[in-house]
Design a protein around this motif. Structure first.
Motif: not given
Length: 420
Positions: A137-148
């Motif tokens: 799940p993705i918390p709505s109160n945080q920002s995230f970075i995806v890397s590949y």
């Protein structure tokens, strides 16, 4: 039309692959051609927070990869009933095929089959699979970075050394960013990494990492992998292209020295000749001394030019050099620097020893002052002691260095005693 892939965050370029970091705003979609160049197990999600403890929660996310079969069913297209048909009609695709497709005419509602090459599309048809990657799940109160990691972007350094008649030098670094894909990449920030890594993409072995243009010195070592330089401005990389960028001048000094090593080989003590004389002539070799007091230097191809006329005088493959490391390499003979010598060997059978007197003449035919380094050693099987013209002991070898003026020469001699 070339496909454009803009990213709002960081590109990390290595010498055989690249690592992309971007904001995660929901599922990512990749076309088949792009998916084939991604190292799938490298797709991970991290918090954009700088708190390392938060970043450690990466494994708490469930990752889903779904292959979506994209077809044109239900899409509006223009259809010609036969090749000569000048006014195509609007239809809806019911079922598509490589040869014939079933369509429904919008105006009449009639169904009919038509050759696929008679169908005209409003938008580019997506006939290949699409791969969708999502995290839960993705918390709505945080920002995230995806890397590949992708294998169709990489970089490699090139070096240019310019030497001048006043003995000054100029060392330049160029970076080739290589895009072997049909995509146009755009990044706001690019990091150029250098070090050594082994990664495997499918059946292809990818090894090592490396560099580019920089605005500030950011030499950081991450377990042997260096952040060599970074670009904070927008970077656009066209499809199937090589983008060459200069790197800001680094604190690297080059000194040119002309060298020759004379190896003494002596006749056997049992020879009937008490005295033997040998003379010969040789050319000095060019030696380049590199002093790197700036930052980590990746391995790369080096071209050497002489004077402002840009006359090519040689090439070399520069190895990886750490900060403050010194490096020397020899590159060809120079016909303008000549060594002449004659050597007299006197054998003493009573003491089982030899006395060798060597007379040296070094001539500089250049129009400029040069640095000379002359050495003399005995062949490995012989033990020798060297003495200068004033009979002062020099040890087991002779080292002679001087600055020789333009159109000048120098003469000196030394004595060597061979021990048994």
């Amino acid at each position: 039309m070339p496909m454009s892939i803009p990213f709002d965050h960081t590109l990390r370029l290595y010498d055989s692959f690249a690592e992309i970091h971007q904001e995660y705003n929901g599922p990512l979609r990749f076309q088949q051609i792009d998916w084939n160049n991604i190292k799938h197990e490298s797709i991970i999600l991290r918090s954009s927070s700088s708190d390392d403890h938060i970043n450690d929660t990466t494994t708490m996310f469930e990752r889903k990869i779904i292959r979506l079969h994209i077809n044109m069913t239900g899409k509006k297209v223009f259809v010609r009933r036969y090749p000569e048909h000048k006014f195509p009609i609007i239809c809806e695709i019911i079922n598509e095929d490589n040869s014939y497709s079933l369509v429904r005419e919008i105006e009449t509602g009639h169904y009919f089959r038509v050759q696929s090459n008679l169908i005209e599309y409003v938008d580019e048809p997506q006939l290949n699979s699409i791969y969708e990657v999502s995290f839960h799940p993705i918390p709505s109160n945080q920002s995230f970075i995806v890397s590949y990691i992708i294998q169709n972007l990489r970089w490699q350094p090139r070096y240019i050394l310019q030497t001048y008649s006043d003995r000054s030098t100029k060392f330049q670094i160029l970076v080739d960013i290589i895009n072997t894909s049909p995509f146009t990449y755009q990044f706001n920030e690019t990091h150029l990494m250098s070090g050594d890594i082994d990664l495997t993409f499918g059946t292809n072995k990818i090894s090592s990492l490396i560099d580019a243009k920089t605005s500030t010195k950011t030499n950081i070592d991450y377990s042997g992998i260096h952040l060599f330089s970074s670009m904070n401005s927008s970077l656009k990389i066209d499809p199937y292209s090589i983008l060459t960028l200069p790197i800001q001048s680094l604190n690297i000094h080059i000194k040119t020295v002309f060298i020759y090593t004379l190896v003494l080989t002596m006749p056997s003590i049992s020879t009937n000749n008490i005295v033997s004389i040998i003379s010969n002539k040789h050319k000095f070799q060019r030696l380049y001394q590199l002093s790197n007091s700036s930052s980590f230097l990746p391995t790369g191809h080096l071209l050497i030019y002489d004077s402002s006329s840009n006359v090519l005088t040689g090439e070399w493959h520069l190895p990886t050099l750490t900060e403050f490391e010194k490096y020397e390499f020899k590159l060809g003979e120079d016909p303008d620097i000549i060594l002449e010598y004659n050597r007299t060997t006197t054998n003493n059978q009573k003491t089982n020893s030899s006395l060798i007197t060597t007379n040296i003449l070094i001539q500089n035919y250049k129009q400029q002052k040069i640095n000379i380094r002359f050495k003399s050693i005995c062949e490995l099987s012989i033990v020798c002691l060297f003495y200068d013209e004033k009979a002062r002991s020099l040890g087991a070898r002779l080292d002679y260095e001087l600055n020789l003026k333009a159109k000048a020469e120098v003469v000196f001699s030394f004595t060597t005693i061979r021990l048994y």
